[in-house]
Design a protein around this motif. Structure first.
Motif, PDB file in Angstrom:
ATOM      1  N   GLY A  28      49.742  51.901 117.478  1.00  0.00           N
ATOM      2  CA  GLY A  28      49.772  53.349 117.300  1.00  0.00           C
ATOM      3  C   GLY A  28      51.072  53.876 116.736  1.00  0.00           C
ATOM      4  N   GLN A  29      51.894  52.995 116.190  1.00  0.00           N
ATOM      5  CA  GLN A  29      53.158  53.417 115.579  1.00  0.00           C
ATOM      6  C   GLN A  29      52.939  53.762 114.107  1.00  0.00           C
ATOM      7  OE1 GLN A  29      55.054  49.738 116.583  1.00  0.00           O
ATOM      8  NE2 GLN A  29      56.222  50.652 118.267  1.00  0.00           N
ATOM      9  N   HIS A  30      53.789  54.651 113.604  1.00  0.00           N
ATOM     10  CA  HIS A  30      53.583  55.205 112.272  1.00  0.00           C
ATOM     11  C   HIS A  30      54.544  54.615 111.233  1.00  0.00           C
ATOM     12  CE1 HIS A  30      51.678  58.067 114.967  1.00  0.00           C
ATOM     13  NE2 HIS A  30      51.089  58.647 113.937  1.00  0.00           N
ATOM     14  N   LEU A  31      54.005  54.343 110.050  1.00  0.00           N
ATOM     15  CA  LEU A  31      54.799  54.014 108.877  1.00  0.00           C
ATOM     16  C   LEU A  31      54.471  55.059 107.826  1.00  0.00           C
ATOM     17  CD1 LEU A  31      56.627  52.090 107.149  1.00  0.00           C
ATOM     18  CD2 LEU A  31      54.487  50.991 106.419  1.00  0.00           C
ATOM     19  N   CYS A  32      55.499  55.781 107.385  1.00  0.00           N
ATOM     20  CA  CYS A  32      55.323  56.811 106.374  1.00  0.00           C
ATOM     21  C   CYS A  32      56.071  56.389 105.119  1.00  0.00           C
ATOM     22  CB  CYS A  32      55.847  58.141 106.878  1.00  0.00           C
ATOM     23  SG  CYS A  32      55.050  58.649 108.414  1.00  0.00           S
ATOM     24  N   VAL A  33      55.425  56.524 103.950  1.00  0.00           N
ATOM     25  CA  VAL A  33      55.986  55.979 102.717  1.00  0.00           C
ATOM     26  C   VAL A  33      55.757  56.931 101.552  1.00  0.00           C
ATOM     27  CG1 VAL A  33      56.169  53.913 101.283  1.00  0.00           C
ATOM     28  CG2 VAL A  33      55.163  53.734 103.563  1.00  0.00           C
ATOM     29  N   VAL A  34      56.770  57.015 100.675  1.00  0.00           N
ATOM     30  CA  VAL A  34      56.647  57.677  99.378  1.00  0.00           C
ATOM     31  C   VAL A  34      57.161  56.706  98.321  1.00  0.00           C
ATOM     32  CG1 VAL A  34      57.555  59.510  97.890  1.00  0.00           C
ATOM     33  CG2 VAL A  34      56.800  60.044 100.224  1.00  0.00           C
ATOM     34  N   ALA A  35      56.391  56.527  97.244  1.00  0.00           N
ATOM     35  CA  ALA A  35      56.776  55.633  96.146  1.00  0.00           C
ATOM     36  C   ALA A  35      56.595  56.364  94.824  1.00  0.00           C
ATOM     37  CB  ALA A  35      55.927  54.363  96.168  1.00  0.00           C
ATOM     38  N   ASP A  36      57.599  56.271  93.968  1.00  0.00           N
ATOM     39  CA  ASP A  36      57.612  56.944  92.669  1.00  0.00           C
ATOM     40  C   ASP A  36      57.661  55.866  91.583  1.00  0.00           C
ATOM     41  OD1 ASP A  36      58.124  58.370  90.367  1.00  0.00           O
ATOM     42  OD2 ASP A  36      59.815  59.487  91.167  1.00  0.00           O
ATOM     43  N   GLY A  37      56.517  55.634  90.909  1.00  0.00           N
ATOM     44  CA  GLY A  37      56.409  54.559  89.951  1.00  0.00           C
ATOM     45  C   GLY A  37      57.013  54.892  88.602  1.00  0.00           C
ATOM     46  N   MET A  38      57.303  53.830  87.838  1.00  0.00           N
ATOM     47  CA  MET A  38      57.937  54.011  86.524  1.00  0.00           C
ATOM     48  C   MET A  38      57.597  52.823  85.640  1.00  0.00           C
ATOM     49  SD  MET A  38      61.714  53.021  87.881  1.00  0.00           S
ATOM     50  CE  MET A  38      61.244  53.664  89.492  1.00  0.00           C
ATOM     51  N   GLY A  39      57.657  53.040  84.313  1.00  0.00           N
ATOM     52  CA  GLY A  39      57.583  51.943  83.358  1.00  0.00           C
ATOM     53  C   GLY A  39      56.263  51.742  82.674  1.00  0.00           C
ATOM     54  N   GLY A  40      56.250  51.836  81.346  1.00  0.00           N
ATOM     55  CA  GLY A  40      55.059  51.528  80.580  1.00  0.00           C
ATOM     56  C   GLY A  40      54.017  52.627  80.618  1.00  0.00           C
ATOM     57  N   HIS A  41      52.964  52.463  79.821  1.00  0.00           N
ATOM     58  CA  HIS A  41      51.898  53.451  79.763  1.00  0.00           C
ATOM     59  C   HIS A  41      51.050  53.361  81.015  1.00  0.00           C
ATOM     60  CE1 HIS A  41      48.854  56.130  78.283  1.00  0.00           C
ATOM     61  NE2 HIS A  41      47.927  55.186  78.358  1.00  0.00           N
ATOM     62  N   ARG A  42      51.221  54.299  81.908  1.00  0.00           N
ATOM     63  CA  ARG A  42      50.507  54.367  83.182  1.00  0.00           C
ATOM     64  C   ARG A  42      50.818  53.192  84.102  1.00  0.00           C
ATOM     65  NH1 ARG A  42      44.721  56.670  84.032  1.00  0.00           N
ATOM     66  NH2 ARG A  42      45.792  56.960  86.006  1.00  0.00           N
ATOM     67  N   ALA A  43      51.812  52.379  83.755  1.00  0.00           N
ATOM     68  CA  ALA A  43      52.154  51.248  84.618  1.00  0.00           C
ATOM     69  C   ALA A  43      52.834  51.707  85.893  1.00  0.00           C
ATOM     70  CB  ALA A  43      53.042  50.252  83.872  1.00  0.00           C
ATOM     71  N   GLY A  44      53.460  52.878  85.857  1.00  0.00           N
ATOM     72  CA  GLY A  44      54.126  53.389  87.042  1.00  0.00           C
ATOM     73  C   GLY A  44      53.175  53.582  88.202  1.00  0.00           C
ATOM     74  N   ASP A  45      51.980  54.099  87.905  1.00  0.00           N
ATOM     75  CA  ASP A  45      51.034  54.293  89.002  1.00  0.00           C
ATOM     76  C   ASP A  45      50.499  52.965  89.519  1.00  0.00           C
ATOM     77  OD1 ASP A  45      49.486  53.767  86.796  1.00  0.00           O
ATOM     78  OD2 ASP A  45      48.011  55.339  87.168  1.00  0.00           O
ATOM     79  N   VAL A  46      50.482  51.925  88.663  1.00  0.00           N
ATOM     80  CA  VAL A  46      50.095  50.589  89.111  1.00  0.00           C
ATOM     81  C   VAL A  46      51.132  50.068  90.105  1.00  0.00           C
ATOM     82  CG1 VAL A  46      49.695  48.196  88.416  1.00  0.00           C
ATOM     83  CG2 VAL A  46      48.855  50.077  86.990  1.00  0.00           C
ATOM     84  N   ALA A  47      52.413  50.188  89.763  1.00  0.00           N
ATOM     85  CA  ALA A  47      53.480  49.683  90.631  1.00  0.00           C
ATOM     86  C   ALA A  47      53.504  50.400  91.970  1.00  0.00           C
ATOM     87  CB  ALA A  47      54.831  49.823  89.927  1.00  0.00           C
ATOM     88  N   SER A  48      53.456  51.721  91.943  1.00  0.00           N
ATOM     89  CA  SER A  48      53.547  52.480  93.198  1.00  0.00           C
ATOM     90  C   SER A  48      52.314  52.260  94.067  1.00  0.00           C
ATOM     91  CB  SER A  48      53.753  53.967  92.918  1.00  0.00           C
ATOM     92  OG  SER A  48      52.646  54.535  92.244  1.00  0.00           O
TER      93      SER A  48
END
Length: 253
Positions: A28-48
């Motif tokens: 019941g413990q929480h992990l909260c995450v934010v990731a900001d992708g970068m690089g290439g044509h739409r590759a940022g959303d793949v990485a994040s």
């Protein structure tokens, strides 16, 4: 704990390359995450999205994190594995070459919060002592400020402000910052991508976090403000609040 995750494409970008979420493990413990992708044509959303997907899977299967050392060890063991997954994908798919992602994450328990940072997504805390940025930006401009070559005022408008020195998935080895803080009743954590921190001042953040709106409304207000100030980038955030009487049962998200 009360928590909310929200992401927005912004006003200019065609795609949202940010990812994130709030995940709960077997205890019941929480992990909260934010990731900001970068690089290439739409590759940022793949990485994040890859980074978030693997973090979610690994966290949901985890248990037995009772101390700050356990939390820090979990991050030190998990992040290099995910870095390898993202890096190898970029090597095997030409359209993803050079992709990577920032990551800011917080493991939150009733006694402490352990914060990890790679890149320039940030974690702030609002508590009895005020509002403080817990993470340090891994950027060229912040390094210039840290070494006294430019002032913080100059950094705000520096032409190379967006040059990042660390990102997950861009190299085989990864460096990360990890710190643990006390997390107590009434404390609030804000995790966000630079689409928020570049557009909303700390005074504005504090004013919104302290108002009487619920967390969902506060998140919406912060994103709307970033968009009203230009919205040139994707905007992603997590707000967590440790309320009096929390039972940490894992169902308040």
């Amino acid at each position: 704990m009360k928590a909310v995750f929200k992401t927005d494409r912004g006003r200019i970008r065609q795609h949202n390359e940010d990812s994130g979420g709030i995940f709960i493990n077997r205890d019941g413990q929480h992990l909260c995450v934010v990731a900001d992708g970068m690089g290439g044509h739409r590759a940022g959303d793949v990485a994040s999205s890859m980074a978030i997907k693997h973090l979610e899977e690994m966290w949901k299967d985890s248990s037995g994190i009772e101390t700050a050392s356990h939390a820090e060890d979990w991050l030190r063991n998990s992040i290099p594995h995910i870095n390898q997954v993202v890096f190898q994908h970029s090597q095997q798919h030409a359209e993803c070459e050079g992709m990577g992602t920032t990551v800011v994450a917080a493991i939150v328990t009733p006694l402490f919060s352990t914060v990890l940072n790679i890149g320039d997504s940030r974690c702030y805390i609002l508590n009895d002592t005020g509002f403080q940025q817990l993470t340090e930006d891994h950027t060229l401009v912040n390094e210039l400020v840290r070494t006294g070559q430019i002032s913080r005022e100059d950094a705000e408008h520096h032409p190379r402000k967006n040059v990042i020195l660390r990102a997950l998935g861009t190299e085989q080895e990864i460096k990360m910052d990890i710190r643990t803080i006390m997390f107590e009743e009434g404390d609030v954590l804000l995790l966000c991508s630079d689409g928020l921190s570049n557009k909303v001042s700390t005074d504005e953040m504090v004013s919104i976090l302290k108002n009487t709106e619920n967390l969902e409304e506060k998140a919406t207000t912060l994103i709307n403000l970033a968009n009203n100030h230009g919205g040139e980038d994707n905007i992603t955030l997590v707000i967590l609040q440790f309320d009096v009487g929390d039972d940490w049962g894992g169902d308040s998200c």
